[in-house]
Design an enzyme around this catalytic site. Structure first.
Site, mmCIF file in Angstrom:
data_model
loop_
_atom_site.group_PDB
_atom_site.id
_atom_site.type_symbol
_atom_site.label_atom_id
_atom_site.label_comp_id
_atom_site.label_asym_id
_atom_site.label_seq_id
_atom_site.Cartn_x
_atom_site.Cartn_y
_atom_site.Cartn_z
ATOM 1 N N ASP A 75 23.559 8.293 17.055
ATOM 2 C CA ASP A 75 22.202 7.768 17.152
ATOM 3 C C ASP A 75 22.145 6.490 17.982
ATOM 4 O OD1 ASP A 75 19.363 7.677 16.139
ATOM 5 O OD2 ASP A 75 20.081 5.791 15.301
ATOM 6 N N GLU A 98 22.563 10.405 21.639
ATOM 7 C CA GLU A 98 21.134 10.154 21.838
ATOM 8 C C GLU A 98 21.045 8.905 22.706
ATOM 9 O OE1 GLU A 98 16.993 8.649 19.963
ATOM 10 O OE2 GLU A 98 18.926 7.957 19.258
#
EC number: 2.4.1.18
Length: 637
Positions: A309, A362
């Site tokens: 993330d 990401e």
């Protein structure tokens, strides 16, 4: 998991920042009739273990500081037992600061809002040997990958009269596997299940980097979840958050009375956007902690990959900051050299120890070579989310079709850079929260046009180069914006439009699995060729997808206006019968039923610089996929 002795070599690797398996060396671990405890707290004057067995008395079970300047305190507690709750009581050398901390390496925590750690073992009789032996091909870059992203707490819930608000991991295993198998997704991606004190953070404010959240059961329950999905042929990816952590007192923040895991300077150590702390990647022991967390989930829980993330927030020192609110690197730039080193070390460890898994970033900027090997100067991820594709595509499809001819480049531009990285095309949870609206409600027009638009979008997405990711609820066109409270609107699947969309997603996944042209060459121009890219006036685009070797070439045609187009001619490379293998306007999906009666024969009429061409009927707001049935050798460029 039994405690393992912490040796001199472990300490060396820990202090070097390369120890990737500290999880069986540090923390509270069962050991015979008792438990061993070890915790890194270099600035503590005193550390004791408090727990259920000693009445939480701080003066009984003291740990001893190792004599090797590692800053690790350790000791054995004979009275400790499986399942008991505990914390570390730390007295700092700085100002007499005292605090009770959860174990950073805990295997499980108390059920939130309680915050203590619990002693546990990770025994499980795994039954997924067949999956583990063959998963390399299923997780490979040339495999069909279609990912279903879900948040376990809000995907489906039991009856409101049930004793708990959530299903257990074991119950979810069967429910999720049935749904995902029916729709043909190859993998699920779980929004973080690492323990988090605030449910509303969706797991992105992690305190338990080695503990699956107790909200849905025990570690063995989560192992059962992974095991069962593997037995059903479904891969499991974990959303993992090494970018920041919450400031809760029991967590990593100000751990031993100093800024141990985070930077002391808030310009480096505090994230203004998420109100959380940023890991100090320049501290070797912190890198070892994070490396060990990543490896833990792959080692102990058989996970098939990690989606990392907020990578952009790690790479840029000025991320979400104004001028004067950040500290430049030694060269005066904005790149975080320590984070770059950590990410490269992370990916090298993942692919060295588990080459049959995947590491996905990401990363929302144009940082170069995110998904390229570290040996070539890249960050070493296997794949990267294509955020540019997502933003441009949704912006285009939100437009009234009458205006789309002025924005045609928003769709074609993605192919300018499509092969710069190994991309995943994400329609994720981030696009259906915070007032952004659901996917179906982003689409313009009346109800019929909204569903037709969404089917056309999915058809374009599933045939575009790159792996696929769809957030839960998108498969049936949920109208309500996603919320972590409650569950998806499953009742709407009984309505014709929503049920038709779900059948369409099922058939898209079947098409993906059955046609190597759609997955074998996702990351090279050799698998893609424009047939029509410049017909902005009609909002039509068409392209060819080609497999590695001999096999069916596919022609994809998108008509992105509500006007059906008849006798639309497209140049094709080879003669033969082009069979219609998918039509988003089919009546079974809720469409109007326009089409080509199953297929068309290519004519020897040169068109678009090609020796042959087909004359097609393009349904309104549609994606067509045609397969070349009778053909010779694949055309070479």
């Amino acid at each position: 998991m039994a405690a393992a002795t912490l040796g001199d070599h472990d300490v060396y690797l820990f202090r070097e920042g390369t120890h990737a398996r500290l999880y069986d060396k540090l923390g509270g671990r069962l050991d015979g009739d008792g438990a061993r405890f070890a915790v890194w707290a270099p600035n503590a004057a005193e550390v004791s273990v408090i727990g259920d067995w000693n009445g939480w008395d701080r003066s009984i079970d003291f740990l001893h500081l190792r004599p090797d300047s590692s800053g690790i305190w350790e000791g054995r507690v004979p009275a400790a037992r499986h399942g008991q709750a505990y914390k570390f009581h730390i007295v700092s050398r700085h100002g007499g600061y005292r605090v009770d901390k959860a174990d950073p390496y805990a295997l499980v925590s108390e059920l939130p809002p309680a915050t203590a750690s619990r002693l546990w073992s990770l025994d499980h009789d795994w039954q997924d040997a067949e999956w583990m032996a063959t998963r390399a091909a299923k997780n490979a870059l040339d495999a069909p990958v279609s990912i279903y992203e879900l948040h376990l707490g809000s995907w489906r819930r039991p009856d409101p009269t049930a004793p708990t608000p959530f299903y257990n991991y074991r119950e979810l295993a069967h429910l999720v596997a049935d749904h995902v198998s029916e729709l043909g997704f190859t993998h699920v991606e779980l929004m973080p299940v690492t323990e988090h004190p605030f449910y509303g953070s969706w797991g992105y404010q992690t305190t338990g980097y080695f503990a699956p959240t107790a909200r849905y059961g025990t570690p063995q329950d989560f192992m059962y979840f992974v095991d069962h999905l593997h037995q059903r042929g479904i891969g499991v990816i974990l959303d993992w958050v090494p970018s920041h952590f919450p400031t809760d007192e029991h967590g990593l923040q100000y751990f031993d009375g100093t800024h141990l895991y985070e930077h002391a300077d808030p310009r480096q150590g505090f994230h203004p956007e998420w109100n959380s702390s940023i890991f100090n990647y320049g501290r070797n022991e912190v890198r070892s902690f994070l490396l060990s967390s990543a490896m833990f989930w792959l080692d102990q829980y058989h996970l098939d990959g990690l989606r990392v993330d907020a990578v952009a927030s790690m790479l840029y020192l000025d991320y979400a900051r104004k001028a004067g609110e950040w500290v430049p690197n030694d060269n005066g730039g904005r790149e975080n050299f320590e984070a770059i080193t950590f990410l490269r070390t992370l990916n090298e460890a993942v692919y060295r120890e588990h080459p049959d898994t995947m590491s996905v970033a990401e990363e929302s900027t144009a940082w170069p070579q995110v998904s390229r090997p570290t040996s070539a100067g890249g960050l070493g991820f296997g794949m990267k989310w294509n955020m540019g594709w997502m933003h441009d595509t949704l912006a285009f499809f939100k437009l009234d079709p009458i205006h789309r001819k002025y924005h045609h480049g928003q769709l074609t531009f993605s192919l300018v850079y499509a092969f710069h990285e190994n991309f995943v095309l994400p329609l994720s949870h981030d696009e259906v929260v915070y007032g952004k609206g659901s996917l179906i409600n982003k689409m313009p027009g009346d109800t019929w046009q909204q569903f037709a638009n969404l089917r056309a979008l999915y058809g374009y997405m599933w045939t575009h180069p790159g792996k696929k990711l769809l957030f839960m609820g998108g498969e049936f066109g949920q109208r309500r914006e996603w919320t972590h409270e409650g569950q998806l609107e499953w009742f709407v699947t009984q309505q014709p439009e929503h049920g038709g969309l779900m059948r369409y997603v099922r058939d898209l996944n079947r098409l993906l699995r059955e046609h190597p042209a759609l997955y074998e060459v996702d990351f090279s121009h050799e698998g893609f060729e424009w047939a029509v890219s410049d017909d902005a006036g009609a909002s039509v685009l068409a392209f060819l997808r080609k497999p590695k070797g001999r096999g069916a070439t596919l022609l994809v045609v998108c008509n992105l206006t509500p006007l059906p187009r008849q006798r639309y001619r497209i140049g094709v490379p080879l003669p033969g019968h082009w069979r219609e293998v998918l039509n988003s306007d089919a009546a079974d999906y809720g469409g109007s039923g326009w089409g080509n009666l199953g297929g068309v024969d290519a004519q020897t009429i040169p068109w678009h610089g090609r020796p042959c061409s087909v004359s097609l009927t393009l349904p309104p707001l549609s994606t067509l996929v045609l397969q070349l049935d009778a053909h010779g050798p694949r055309e070479t460029d």
